[in-house]
Design a protein around this motif. Structure first.
Motif, PDB file in Angstrom:
ATOM      1  N   ALA A 221      86.043  10.168  11.774  1.00 27.21           N
ATOM      2  CA  ALA A 221      87.168   9.981  10.862  1.00 27.21           C
ATOM      3  C   ALA A 221      88.464   9.610  11.570  1.00 27.21           C
ATOM      4  O   ALA A 221      89.296   8.921  11.013  1.00 27.21           O
ATOM      5  CB  ALA A 221      87.393  11.246  10.030  1.00 27.21           C
ATOM      6  N   ASP A 222      88.672  10.064  12.800  1.00 27.71           N
ATOM      7  CA  ASP A 222      89.945   9.858  13.483  1.00 27.71           C
ATOM      8  C   ASP A 222      89.659   9.583  14.951  1.00 27.71           C
ATOM      9  O   ASP A 222      88.974  10.354  15.616  1.00 27.71           O
ATOM     10  CB  ASP A 222      90.817  11.113  13.341  1.00 27.71           C
ATOM     11  N   HIS A 223      90.194   8.482  15.462  1.00 27.16           N
ATOM     12  CA  HIS A 223      89.939   8.093  16.848  1.00 27.16           C
ATOM     13  C   HIS A 223      90.972   8.667  17.826  1.00 27.16           C
ATOM     14  O   HIS A 223      90.976   8.291  18.994  1.00 27.16           O
ATOM     15  CB  HIS A 223      89.914   6.561  16.958  1.00 27.16           C
ATOM     16  N   THR A 224      91.835   9.567  17.348  1.00 27.24           N
ATOM     17  CA  THR A 224      92.800  10.193  18.251  1.00 27.24           C
ATOM     18  C   THR A 224      92.047  10.957  19.340  1.00 27.24           C
ATOM     19  O   THR A 224      91.115  11.709  19.041  1.00 27.24           O
ATOM     20  CB  THR A 224      93.700  11.166  17.475  1.00 27.24           C
ATOM     21  N   PRO A 225      92.423  10.798  20.605  1.00 26.42           N
ATOM     22  CA  PRO A 225      91.728  11.534  21.675  1.00 26.42           C
ATOM     23  C   PRO A 225      91.785  13.042  21.446  1.00 26.42           C
ATOM     24  O   PRO A 225      92.772  13.572  20.922  1.00 26.42           O
ATOM     25  CB  PRO A 225      92.503  11.138  22.939  1.00 26.42           C
ATOM     26  N   GLU A 226      90.730  13.742  21.844  1.00 29.64           N
ATOM     27  CA  GLU A 226      90.670  15.179  21.612  1.00 29.64           C
ATOM     28  C   GLU A 226      91.732  15.936  22.393  1.00 29.64           C
ATOM     29  O   GLU A 226      92.080  17.069  22.050  1.00 29.64           O
ATOM     30  CB  GLU A 226      89.285  15.721  21.959  1.00 29.64           C
ATOM     31  N   THR A 227      92.302  15.312  23.440  1.00 29.60           N
ATOM     32  CA  THR A 227      93.321  15.990  24.246  1.00 29.60           C
ATOM     33  C   THR A 227      94.728  15.825  23.684  1.00 29.60           C
ATOM     34  O   THR A 227      95.652  16.477  24.163  1.00 29.60           O
ATOM     35  CB  THR A 227      93.296  15.449  25.681  1.00 29.60           C
ATOM     36  N   ALA A 228      94.902  14.965  22.671  1.00 29.21           N
ATOM     37  CA  ALA A 228      96.236  14.755  22.104  1.00 29.21           C
ATOM     38  C   ALA A 228      96.703  16.012  21.377  1.00 29.21           C
ATOM     39  O   ALA A 228      95.951  16.605  20.602  1.00 29.21           O
ATOM     40  CB  ALA A 228      96.220  13.571  21.141  1.00 29.21           C
ATOM     41  N   PRO A 229      97.945  16.454  21.611  1.00 27.07           N
ATOM     42  CA  PRO A 229      98.432  17.681  20.964  1.00 27.07           C
ATOM     43  C   PRO A 229      98.472  17.542  19.450  1.00 27.07           C
ATOM     44  O   PRO A 229      98.521  16.435  18.890  1.00 27.07           O
ATOM     45  CB  PRO A 229      99.840  17.856  21.538  1.00 27.07           C
TER      46      PRO A 229
END
Length: 511
Positions: free
Chosen positions: A161-169
């Protein structure tokens, strides 16, 4: 460090302000939300309750967050109105009095949030909101913030659903929402290791709402009315022994080795969870940079009837399915028992007291359905939200003939879809006799989904005017022709498609 983010005071819940405010209501809105105008705004819980009569609806982006939030708001509504006590007749009288007042008592709202103020903070407090502070010692591993955000990829799980990296706050408002989602929708499987009371394991149970579709009474013009209608009557409350508290109302942390059964309405709506969480805030307290997510129960959660799910006599409650249109289960929400079902289904218990609402409210109430199509493990297919037109006046107790007519219309719709499926499958098998079943499903499922999408507006039109006759057959033929257009390229394939189409144009005589 600034003051800790608190879900009671800081803005994090998206809402839509009513567009028909009177001059006095607009002045009141300016006092509560100085910069607010009609449109979308973020509010904290205190403001949400104080201004509920000025708010049209919630406006959340993620159905699992909204699903858990609506349950917790119903619990809060019961607390600040006195709808958390009473017997059947007295409870209905109290509800009528609250509806007549037209708003929540500001004194009751402020008293409730003042009493529990420290426990609505997300960090820098002994009892952070919906978190277990023991995890800082019982669980040593800290996962990236993507573990908390359930729409992101995390670990070996794929992006869906979301390609934001898992490390992004995560921002604090987003973190608050995902805490709710984990509270109800956490997966079964392996999490981080937690050691508690001599038990050390990574194994997690599935959350209580995982895989299910939740249905709530819904007034699109007034959040206040929606919240009052969403409080189940006493007949739907569990009566197990113990204290009926929300997690933020008690000094006692839950015992993960012996989870208690809900003792009443409040614990039923707020305290059932299979996962414990503890986000890690950044030094300045403005973002979440890590989290711990582990098991919160070593056994299956005690059995309880959730008031917002369609229960069944056998098996689990009705599961969410993003390929199935919500209107196809409408009769399971309006009738006490849906006819023609092999397994008896029962409507959500919250609808048991809706028929007693004043007609002026009943005629505008629809249903808000929230689903997450997933399995019990960590596999997700899609979530969805749908809102019906006003249909609660068709409840069996108020309009049995209307409810029965809608059940017949629903059955007619599904029968046409069944004819369409048979025609599509016949054409596919004629041209692909040796190919696998899942390949056939990849061909038929999108077509059936499209048919339901096209049929739904007609369903609601006929629901408003039962004298009309549905034209589902024409819709089904159009969907069939579109789906098979690329098949009919030779004389042999055109013949196979034509024979399959004949099954659709001349279906069984039941209609």
């Amino acid at each position: 460090m600034p003051s800790p983010f608190t879900v009671a005071e800081d803005p994090w819940i998206p809402v839509r302000i009513r567009t028909d405010l009177t001059a006095d209501e607009h002045a009141e809105l300016q006092r509560l939300l100085p910069e607010a105008e009609a449109g979308r705004h973020l509010v904290g819980l205190r403001t949400l309750f104080s201004a509920a009569h000025l708010i049209a609806d919630l406006d959340l982006d993620y159905p699992p967050v909204e699903s858990v939030l609506r349950r917790m708001l119903a619990a809060g509504t019961a607390r600040v109105t006195g709808l958390d006590t009473g017997t059947a007749d007295g409870w209905l009288d109290t509800r009528d009095d609250v509806l007549t007042a037209g708003r929540f008592s500001s004194q009751a709202v402020n008293a409730y949030f003042d009493e529990h103020a420290p426990r609505f903070a997300l960090y820098d407090t002994p009892r952070p909101f919906l978190q277990d502070p023991r995890l800082s010692e019982e669980c040593t591993g800290v996962a990236p913030p993507g573990r908390l955000a359930m729409n992101r990829a995390s670990g070996n799980n794929p992006v869906w659903a979301d390609h934001t990296p898992e490390t992004a706050p995560l921002t604090m408002p987003d973190a608050a929402g995902w805490l709710l989602a984990w509270h109800g929708y956490g997966p079964a499987g392996m999490g981080a290791v937690r050691t508690h009371g001599g038990r050390s394991t990574r194994s997690c149970k599935a959350g209580p709402y995982r895989c299910l579709i939740s249905c709530f009474p819904h007034d699109p013009t007034s959040l206040f009315t929606t919240l009052i209608a969403s409080v189940p009557a006493p007949a739907a409350w569990p009566t197990n022994p113990g204290n009926d508290h929300a997690p933020w109302e008690t000094d006692t942390l839950p015992d993960p080795l012996h989870p208690p059964a809900p003792a009443g309405l409040i614990s039923l709506l707020t305290s059932r969870t299979a996962h414990a969480t503890l986000p890690t805030p950044r030094r300045d307290g403005r973002q979440v940079t890590g989290c711990r997510v582990v098991w919160c129960t070593a056994t299956d959660l005690p059995t309880a009837i959730d008031p917002y799910v369609v229960d069944r006599d056998k098996g689990s409650p009705l599961r969410a399915d993003c390929t199935r249109a919500v209107f196809l289960d409408l009769d399971a929400l309006l009738l006490k028992h849906r006819p023609g079902s092999k397994i008896a289904v029962r409507r959500p218990t919250v609808f048991g007291s809706i028929a007693d609402l004043p007609p002026r409210i009943l005629t505008i109430l629809g249903i808000r359905a929230l689903g997450w199509h997933q399995d019990k493990q960590d596999k997700n297919f899609g979530w969805y939200a749908a809102t019906t037109p006003p249909v609660c006046h068709y409840l069996e107790e108020r309009d049995p003939d209307g409810a029965a007519a809608l059940a017949t219309l629903r059955a007619h719709t599904e029968a046409t879809a069944s004819d369409l499926y048979k025609a599509l499958a016949t054409a596919w098998y004629a041209l692909n006799p040796r190919r696998k079943e899942d390949e056939r499903a990849a061909f038929t499922t999108p077509a059936i989904t499209r048919f339901y999408a096209l049929a739904e507006p007609e369903f609601w039109k006929i629901a408003e005017n039962p004298a009309q006759r549905p034209t589902y057959k024409r819709t089904a033929i159009s969907v069939f022709d579109t789906a098979t257009a690329t098949m009919a390229t030779t004389v042999r394939t055109m013949d196979a498609v034509a024979k399959a189409r004949a099954k659709l144009t001349n279906p069984s005589k039941r209609r």
